[in-house]
Scaffold this motif. Sequence first.
Motif, PDB file in Angstrom:
ATOM      1  N   UNK A  28       0.835  -1.207   0.000  1.00  0.00           N
ATOM      2  CA  UNK A  28       0.000   0.000   0.000  1.00  0.00           C
ATOM      3  C   UNK A  28       0.866   1.251   0.000  1.00  0.00           C
ATOM      4  N   UNK A  29       1.839   1.299   0.903  1.00  0.00           N
ATOM      5  CA  UNK A  29       2.705   2.473   0.989  1.00  0.00           C
ATOM      6  C   UNK A  29       3.574   2.611  -0.257  1.00  0.00           C
ATOM      7  N   UNK A  30       4.046   1.486  -0.798  1.00  0.00           N
ATOM      8  CA  UNK A  30       4.851   1.519  -2.023  1.00  0.00           C
ATOM      9  C   UNK A  30       4.024   2.041  -3.188  1.00  0.00           C
ATOM     10  N   UNK A  31       2.758   1.645  -3.253  1.00  0.00           N
ATOM     11  CA  UNK A  31       1.871   2.116  -4.327  1.00  0.00           C
ATOM     12  C   UNK A  31       1.677   3.624  -4.243  1.00  0.00           C
ATOM     13  N   UNK A  32       1.518   4.137  -3.031  1.00  0.00           N
ATOM     14  CA  UNK A  32       1.372   5.584  -2.852  1.00  0.00           C
ATOM     15  C   UNK A  32       2.591   6.330  -3.401  1.00  0.00           C
ATOM     16  N   UNK A  33       3.779   5.837  -3.034  1.00  0.00           N
ATOM     17  CA  UNK A  33       5.027   6.493  -3.445  1.00  0.00           C
ATOM     18  C   UNK A  33       5.204   6.423  -4.958  1.00  0.00           C
ATOM     19  N   UNK A  34       4.997   5.236  -5.521  1.00  0.00           N
ATOM     20  CA  UNK A  34       5.192   5.043  -6.963  1.00  0.00           C
ATOM     21  C   UNK A  34       4.165   5.826  -7.762  1.00  0.00           C
ATOM     22  N   UNK A  79     -12.548  -3.667   1.815  1.00  0.00           N
ATOM     23  CA  UNK A  79     -11.741  -2.542   2.295  1.00  0.00           C
ATOM     24  C   UNK A  79     -10.360  -2.535   1.647  1.00  0.00           C
ATOM     25  N   UNK A  80      -9.765  -3.711   1.455  1.00  0.00           N
ATOM     26  CA  UNK A  80      -8.440  -3.781   0.821  1.00  0.00           C
ATOM     27  C   UNK A  80      -8.519  -3.414  -0.658  1.00  0.00           C
ATOM     28  N   UNK A  81      -9.569  -3.887  -1.330  1.00  0.00           N
ATOM     29  CA  UNK A  81      -9.754  -3.544  -2.736  1.00  0.00           C
ATOM     30  C   UNK A  81      -9.946  -2.040  -2.894  1.00  0.00           C
ATOM     31  N   UNK A  82     -10.844  -1.479  -2.082  1.00  0.00           N
ATOM     32  CA  UNK A  82     -11.115  -0.045  -2.154  1.00  0.00           C
ATOM     33  C   UNK A  82      -9.865   0.767  -1.852  1.00  0.00           C
ATOM     34  N   UNK A  83      -9.110   0.319  -0.859  1.00  0.00           N
ATOM     35  CA  UNK A  83      -7.911   1.046  -0.465  1.00  0.00           C
ATOM     36  C   UNK A  83      -6.884   1.080  -1.590  1.00  0.00           C
ATOM     37  N   UNK A  84      -6.614  -0.062  -2.212  1.00  0.00           N
ATOM     38  CA  UNK A  84      -5.604  -0.112  -3.274  1.00  0.00           C
ATOM     39  C   UNK A  84      -6.022   0.698  -4.500  1.00  0.00           C
ATOM     40  N   UNK A  85      -7.287   0.615  -4.872  1.00  0.00           N
ATOM     41  CA  UNK A  85      -7.763   1.420  -6.002  1.00  0.00           C
ATOM     42  C   UNK A  85      -7.656   2.899  -5.657  1.00  0.00           C
ATOM     43  N   UNK A  86      -7.972   3.219  -4.406  1.00  0.00           N
ATOM     44  CA  UNK A  86      -7.948   4.618  -3.962  1.00  0.00           C
ATOM     45  C   UNK A  86      -6.532   5.201  -3.998  1.00  0.00           C
ATOM     46  N   UNK A  87      -5.521   4.399  -3.649  1.00  0.00           N
ATOM     47  CA  UNK A  87      -4.153   4.931  -3.593  1.00  0.00           C
ATOM     48  C   UNK A  87      -3.417   4.838  -4.921  1.00  0.00           C
TER      49      UNK A  87
END
Length: 223
Positions: A68-74, A93-101
């Motif tokens: 999750x944090x790596x996706x935000x940075x990239x 919640x995990x699906x929504x979170x990853x799409x969101x970031x």
Amino acid sequence: MSDIIKIVLADDEELFRKGIYFLLQREKNIEVTYEASNGAELIAYLKDCSEIPDIILMDLKMPGINGVEATKIIHKEFPEIKIIALTSYNTKSFIANMIHVGAVSYLVKNATPAEMIETINEVAIKGFYYNSIVMQVIEDDIISDNKVNKTSFDEDFLTNREREVLTMICQQMSTAEIAEKLFISARTVEGHRTNLLIKTESKNIAGLVVYAIQNKLLIADEL
């Protein structure tokens, strides 16, 4: 994007990662250019490599900098790279979170090889690919700036006060005891407890304790 889809794999489970590598290498239009075992290793590679990949297959649970944090940075530093979440976590919640970031697609690890290849090719062509599960999450309006889209892999998943309340819940303190110790009302404690149940998708207090232990949200001497 060239005719050859250049892919980087990010997953700390080497056996699984190697399996994906050999599977993808059989595809004529796909080339795996790098394998990373954690987010820090992945980001370091991207900053130094001569040619950035088209797509990253990103696991969520990795040591150090997680998915999750790596996706935000990239997503911020390399917005042209498309990130596909490939994980064993399949809750909304995990699906929504990853799409969101910033992830453009989401695959669960029990998907078939054909589904993975299809997802990669669709992302390469369209820039994103949402299967029926992801579409349902979007239709349910879970992904919204007005709602909580964080999971335990976000550094700020829980507030400091929520973490305090969770610690005391795990120590089997009552609502009244927590309220007295934190100098807040019992009603406020119940509010924090409700938020914790919603965020962690736990059904009851026992579930909260299990979740806290499994996700290492507490250190041993806090219990």
